[in-house]
Design a protein around this motif. Structure first.
Motif, short mmCIF file in Angstrom:
data_model
loop_
_atom_site.label_atom_id
_atom_site.label_comp_id
_atom_site.label_asym_id
_atom_site.label_seq_id
_atom_site.Cartn_x
_atom_site.Cartn_y
_atom_site.Cartn_z
N LEU A 4 75.99 72.53 -18.21
CA LEU A 4 75.17 71.35 -18.45
C LEU A 4 74.10 71.20 -17.39
CD1 LEU A 4 77.94 68.75 -19.36
CD2 LEU A 4 76.30 69.81 -20.91
N ILE A 5 74.47 71.50 -16.16
CA ILE A 5 73.54 71.33 -15.05
C ILE A 5 72.53 72.48 -14.99
CG2 ILE A 5 73.36 71.27 -12.53
CD1 ILE A 5 76.07 69.85 -12.52
N ASN A 6 73.01 73.69 -15.17
CA ASN A 6 72.15 74.85 -14.97
C ASN A 6 71.28 75.22 -16.16
OD1 ASN A 6 73.15 75.24 -12.37
ND2 ASN A 6 74.91 76.36 -13.14
N ARG A 23 74.51 67.32 -31.47
CA ARG A 23 73.72 66.65 -30.45
C ARG A 23 74.53 65.54 -29.77
NH1 ARG A 23 67.54 65.64 -32.05
NH2 ARG A 23 66.86 67.79 -32.05
N ARG A 24 75.28 64.82 -30.57
CA ARG A 24 76.11 63.74 -30.03
C ARG A 24 77.15 64.30 -29.05
NH1 ARG A 24 76.44 58.48 -32.03
NH2 ARG A 24 78.09 57.35 -30.99
N GLN A 25 77.70 65.47 -29.37
CA GLN A 25 78.66 66.11 -28.47
C GLN A 25 78.01 66.48 -27.15
OE1 GLN A 25 80.44 69.36 -30.59
NE2 GLN A 25 81.65 68.01 -31.92
N LEU A 30 77.42 65.21 -21.37
CA LEU A 30 76.60 64.77 -20.24
C LEU A 30 77.14 63.47 -19.64
CD1 LEU A 30 73.07 65.56 -21.68
CD2 LEU A 30 74.12 66.65 -19.69
N VAL A 31 77.52 62.54 -20.50
CA VAL A 31 78.08 61.27 -20.02
C VAL A 31 79.38 61.54 -19.26
CG1 VAL A 31 79.21 59.13 -20.79
CG2 VAL A 31 76.99 59.79 -21.73
N GLU A 81 66.36 65.53 -18.40
CA GLU A 81 66.35 64.51 -17.35
C GLU A 81 67.77 64.17 -16.90
OE1 GLU A 81 63.78 63.27 -15.58
OE2 GLU A 81 62.58 64.72 -16.68
N THR A 82 68.67 64.11 -17.82
CA THR A 82 70.07 63.83 -17.46
C THR A 82 70.64 64.98 -16.64
OG1 THR A 82 70.31 62.53 -19.49
CG2 THR A 82 72.33 63.19 -18.38
N ALA A 83 70.33 66.20 -17.03
CA ALA A 83 70.79 67.36 -16.26
C ALA A 83 70.17 67.37 -14.87
CB ALA A 83 70.48 68.64 -17.01
N SER A 84 68.92 66.96 -14.77
CA SER A 84 68.26 66.87 -13.47
C SER A 84 68.98 65.87 -12.57
CB SER A 84 66.80 66.47 -13.66
OG SER A 84 66.16 66.32 -12.43
N LEU A 85 69.35 64.75 -13.13
CA LEU A 85 70.13 63.76 -12.37
C LEU A 85 71.46 64.36 -11.93
CD1 LEU A 85 70.75 60.91 -11.31
CD2 LEU A 85 71.56 60.35 -13.62
#
Length: 102
Positions: A4-6, A23-25, A30-31, A81-85
């Motif tokens: 998720l991050i990379n 997409r929801r998964q 991410l959450v 953006e979420t992965a960047s966070l």
């Protein structure tokens, strides 16, 4: 969590990401990853700066359906953006680990 991050765009651009459920998964993963980070920071007593992140998590959870229905560019941008966070939080966690006494 490292995928998720990379490589978040790989997740959001995958051919199978066309379905709302897929997409929801991704959003749910991410959450979950963000909640794990918050939990890690809370265990170090560093909870004050986490309030905005917890609020962001709540917004993303509440809007998961709309995010899943978003056009491809919007969905990809939100995932990136979420992965960047998450990357930023992971870097901070690693920096803090230097000062943690085991």
């Amino acid at each position: 969590m490292s995928d998720l991050i990379n490589d978040p765009l790989h997740l959001s651009d995958a051919p199978a990401m066309g379905s709302r459920e897929d997409r929801r998964q991704v959003i749910e993963r991410l959450v979950h990853a963000m909640m794990q980070m918050v939990t890690a920071f809370e265990s170090h007593g560093d909870a004050q700066h986490l309030i905005p992140i917890v609020q962001l998590i709540a917004v993303i959870e509440e809007m998961a359906g709309r995010i899943a229905d978003a056009d491809d560019a919007t969905f990809s941008a939100i995932v990136e953006e979420t992965a960047s966070l998450l990357r930023t939080l992971e870097q901070r966690r690693q920096e803090m680990a230097i000062f943690t006494v085991h």
